[in-house]
Structures are given as structure tokens and as C-alpha cells.
Write an enzyme that holds these catalytic residues in place. Structure first.
Site, PDB file in Angstrom:
ATOM      1  N   ASP A   7       0.880  -1.158   0.000  1.00 11.78           N
ATOM      2  CA  ASP A   7       0.000   0.000   0.000  1.00 11.78           C
ATOM      3  C   ASP A   7       0.929   1.222   0.000  1.00 11.78           C
ATOM      4  OD1 ASP A   7      -2.315   1.615   0.336  1.00 11.78           O
ATOM      5  OD2 ASP A   7      -1.841   1.767   2.483  1.00 11.78           O
ATOM      6  N   LEU A   8       0.433   2.371  -0.404  1.00 11.00           N
ATOM      7  CA  LEU A   8       1.305   3.558  -0.462  1.00 11.00           C
ATOM      8  C   LEU A   8       0.961   4.559   0.653  1.00 11.00           C
ATOM      9  CD1 LEU A   8       2.440   5.443  -3.612  1.00 11.00           C
ATOM     10  CD2 LEU A   8       1.603   6.677  -1.673  1.00 11.00           C
ATOM     11  N   ASP A   9      -0.276   5.097   0.586  1.00  4.39           N
ATOM     12  CA  ASP A   9      -0.682   6.111   1.564  1.00  4.39           C
ATOM     13  C   ASP A   9      -0.708   5.494   2.962  1.00  4.39           C
ATOM     14  OD1 ASP A   9      -1.229   8.322  -0.248  1.00  4.39           O
ATOM     15  OD2 ASP A   9      -3.007   7.241  -0.895  1.00  4.39           O
ATOM     16  N   THR A  15       0.137  10.477   3.849  1.00  5.27           N
ATOM     17  CA  THR A  15      -0.667  11.456   3.119  1.00  5.27           C
ATOM     18  C   THR A  15      -2.078  11.619   3.679  1.00  5.27           C
ATOM     19  OG1 THR A  15      -1.118   9.630   1.670  1.00  5.27           O
ATOM     20  CG2 THR A  15       0.468  11.251   0.863  1.00  5.27           C
ATOM     21  N   LYS A  44      -9.310   5.928   4.987  1.00  7.73           N
ATOM     22  CA  LYS A  44      -8.049   5.287   4.595  1.00  7.73           C
ATOM     23  C   LYS A  44      -8.327   4.073   3.716  1.00  7.73           C
ATOM     24  CE  LYS A  44      -5.044   6.802   8.292  1.00  7.73           C
ATOM     25  NZ  LYS A  44      -4.366   6.475   9.556  1.00  7.73           N
ATOM     26  N   GLY A  45      -7.665   4.011   2.582  1.00 12.61           N
ATOM     27  CA  GLY A  45      -7.811   2.868   1.679  1.00 12.61           C
ATOM     28  C   GLY A  45      -9.031   2.935   0.775  1.00 12.61           C
ATOM     29  N   SER A 115      -1.867   0.372  -4.491  1.00 12.41           N
ATOM     30  CA  SER A 115      -2.534   1.510  -3.860  1.00 12.41           C
ATOM     31  C   SER A 115      -3.853   1.812  -4.559  1.00 12.41           C
ATOM     32  CB  SER A 115      -1.626   2.743  -3.968  1.00 12.41           C
ATOM     33  OG  SER A 115      -2.311   3.900  -3.530  1.00 12.41           O
ATOM     34  N   ALA A 116      -4.830   2.286  -3.778  1.00 12.59           N
ATOM     35  CA  ALA A 116      -6.102   2.736  -4.357  1.00 12.59           C
ATOM     36  C   ALA A 116      -5.939   4.085  -5.040  1.00 12.59           C
ATOM     37  CB  ALA A 116      -7.155   2.845  -3.251  1.00 12.59           C
ATOM     38  N   LYS A 146     -10.720  -1.608  -2.503  1.00  7.78           N
ATOM     39  CA  LYS A 146     -10.544  -2.286  -1.210  1.00  7.78           C
ATOM     40  C   LYS A 146     -11.835  -2.094  -0.405  1.00  7.78           C
ATOM     41  CE  LYS A 146      -5.677  -0.992  -1.425  1.00  7.78           C
ATOM     42  NZ  LYS A 146      -4.562  -0.198  -0.884  1.00  7.78           N
ATOM     43  N   GLU A 170      -0.202  -3.043   4.760  1.00  3.93           N
ATOM     44  CA  GLU A 170      -1.324  -2.099   4.781  1.00  3.93           C
ATOM     45  C   GLU A 170      -1.457  -1.380   6.119  1.00  3.93           C
ATOM     46  OE1 GLU A 170      -3.828  -0.632   3.504  1.00  3.93           O
ATOM     47  OE2 GLU A 170      -3.984  -1.447   1.493  1.00  3.93           O
ATOM     48  N   ASP A 171      -1.942  -0.136   6.073  1.00  2.47           N
ATOM     49  CA  ASP A 171      -2.253   0.593   7.317  1.00  2.47           C
ATOM     50  C   ASP A 171      -3.761   0.696   7.540  1.00  2.47           C
ATOM     51  OD1 ASP A 171      -2.575   2.415   5.133  1.00  2.47           O
ATOM     52  OD2 ASP A 171      -2.673   4.036   6.602  1.00  2.47           O
TER      53      ASP A 171
HETATM   54  C1  BG6 Z   1      -5.838   5.591  -0.708  1.00  2.00           C
HETATM   55  C2  BG6 Z   1      -6.082   6.535   0.434  1.00  2.00           C
HETATM   56  O1  BG6 Z   1      -4.512   5.154  -0.702  1.00  2.00           O
HETATM   57  O2  BG6 Z   1      -6.104   6.233  -1.952  1.00  2.00           O
HETATM   58  C3  BG6 Z   1      -7.497   7.072   0.366  1.00  2.00           C
HETATM   59  O3  BG6 Z   1      -5.864   5.857   1.666  1.00  2.00           O
HETATM   60  C4  BG6 Z   1      -7.729   7.727  -0.995  1.00  2.00           C
HETATM   61  O4  BG6 Z   1      -7.721   7.982   1.407  1.00  2.00           O
HETATM   62  C5  BG6 Z   1      -7.437   6.715  -2.101  1.00  2.00           C
HETATM   63  O5  BG6 Z   1      -9.063   8.193  -1.109  1.00  2.00           O
HETATM   64  C6  BG6 Z   1      -7.599   7.298  -3.503  1.00  2.00           C
HETATM   65  O6  BG6 Z   1      -6.617   8.277  -3.710  1.00  2.00           O
HETATM   66  P1  BG6 Z   1      -6.554   9.296  -4.918  1.00  2.00           P
HETATM   67  O7  BG6 Z   1      -5.170   9.893  -4.784  1.00  2.00           O
HETATM   68  O8  BG6 Z   1      -6.704   8.506  -6.187  1.00  2.00           O
HETATM   69  O9  BG6 Z   1      -7.647  10.279  -4.746  1.00  2.00           O
HETATM   70 MG    MG Z   2      -3.021   3.196   3.261  1.00  2.00          MG
END
Ligand code: BG6
Ligand code: MG
Length: 219
Positions: A7-9, A15, A44-45, A115-116, A146, A170-171
């Protein structure tokens, strides 16, 4: 362990505060509501559009806007968010992550991003980490966000790995559920009570080492 699916964020960089700041501003300016602090972790996620819909539901405006208007609001949030993440540098990589990436590469483990976020390639560029990863799964190409397994399955496929032979990190609760649904080993970073479904939980990214992941994999 064929691969590690990151996972990234919240795992590679923090972030969540920028997402929450941007969502809060959108909610206040466009919907006239103040988001409770709990939304920072609740989102988150969760994909951008799913987050937008949760906020509209909270504001009791779920049916008020057309799909095009909802998309425009989500775009507005992303424009605010981009201003924040544009300032990211290598100094914003969470503790222990650079060391972990080096250790995994030295042990010939493939690295893939699950990552999402549609901003993942941009964030990795800003952090100077783009070259460290063998693949980045594109969330725009998967059917379900997710906690569905799709993005982890895609991340494993992109490095030609069997998901059951991979560790996911993952967080977020929804993210841990997605890793388990994909059949991979789940390592959670954060509060054990939120991440109870993970196979192993560490309290901070500093504790993420090759040996912790290898141990989780052997469990
Ligand atoms: C996830 C975050 O990694 O990405 C979520 O934890 C976020 O909070 C989702 O909504 C989508 O991100 P983005 O950058 O495509 O708007
Ligand atoms: Mg995350």
C-alpha cells in the site's frame, strides 16, 4: 516470498492528513458541513469516488447531485490534494521504508504497489522511489476497490507472482481485508485493534524489516 505488495498512503508516506485537509475543505465550501476528525481514518484505503459518496451521505446529500456534479466535486478535492503532494520530497518517506526496499531487493523479492490512489506514480516520483518498484497496479483498471482483493491480485500479476506467495503491507482495515481476500499474507502497520485481521501487526514502519516479513510469511 515471491513478492511484496505495498500500500502507499500510510505505508510509504503519510498522506492521510493531506487527503483529510482537502476533503474537509471541499465539504465545507461545497456542502456546508464540517467533517468529524474520525473521517481521516475512516477514509483510509477507500477510493476517491467511494470517499466522495461517503461524505455526501454524511452531509445527507446522497441524492442531491448528478453523477457529473459528484465527479466535479471529487476533481476539485483532487486539485486541492495535488497542491499538497506536489511538495513531497525524499524526506517524507516514512522511517524504515528505504531500508526495507533495499533489503527486499538484495533478497531478490519483487516489489509491487497496490494503492487505491490514482496519484501513486506521481507520489513515488516526488519521493524519488519510482525506480525501486518493479510494478504499480493501476486502480483505474480494477473493478472493485478495497476491501475487495482486485488491486492486490493485479499488483501480484504485474510481477508474475502467485498472490499466496506474497506479503501485503497495509495501514487500513479495508486494505488488510483486501490482502486476505487476495490470499496473500497480511502485515498491518498501526493499531492492532483496527487491524485484527492481519497475520502480523507492527506499530510503526520502522519495525518493517525483511526478517519481520519473512517471519510473517513462514507463519
Ligand atoms: C488511498 C487513500 O490510498 O487512496 C485514500 O488511503 C484515498 O484515502 C485513495 O481516497 C484514492 O486516492 P486518490 O489519490 O486517487 O484520490
Ligand atoms: Mg493506506
Amino acid at each position: 516470498m515471491q513478492g511484496v505488495l505495498f500500500d502507499l498512503d500510510g505505508v510509504i508516506t503519510d498522506t492521510a492528513k493531506f487527503h483529510f485537509k482537502a476533503w474537509s475543505r471541499l465539504a465545507k465550501e461545497k456542502l456546508g458541513v464540517v467533517l468529524p476528525a474520525s473521517f481521516e481514518s475512516d477514509l483510509k484505503g477507500i477510493s476517491r469516488i467511494d470517499s466522495m459518496n461517503r461524505i455526501l451521505k454524511f452531509a445527507k446529500m446522497a441524492d442531491k447531485y448528478s453523477a457529473a456534479e459528484v465527479d466535479a466535486m471529487a476533481q476539485y478535492k483532487n486539485d486541492l490534494y495535488l497542491k499538497e503532494i506536489g511538495k513531497l520530497t525524499q524526506a517524507d518517506i516514512l522511517p524504515g521504508i528505504e531500508n526495507l526496499l533495499d533489503e527486499l531487493a538484495a533478497n531478490k523479492v519483487k516489489l509491487s504497489v497496490a494503492s487505491a490512489s490514482k496519484n501513486a506514480p506521481f507520489i513515488l516520483e516526488k519521493l524519488g522511489l519510482r525506480q525501486q518498484f518493479d510494478a504499480i497496479a493501476d486502480p483505474a483498471k480494477v473493478a472493485h476497490g478495497k476491501p475487495a482483493p482486485d488491486i492486490f491480485l493485479e499488483a501480484a500479476a504485474k510481477i508474475n507472482a502467485d498472490p499466496t506467495q506474497c506479503v501485503g503491507i497495509e495501514d487500513a482495515k479495508a486494505g488488510v481485508q483486501a490482502i486476505k481476500a487476495a490470499g496473500a499474507i497480511a502485515v498491518g502497520v498501526g493499531n492492532p485493534s483496527d487491524l485484527a485481521e492481519a497475520d502480523t501487526v507492527v506499530s510503526s514502519t520502522e519495525e518493517l524489516t525483511y526478517s519481520v516479513l519473512a517471519l510473517a510469511f513462514q507463519k
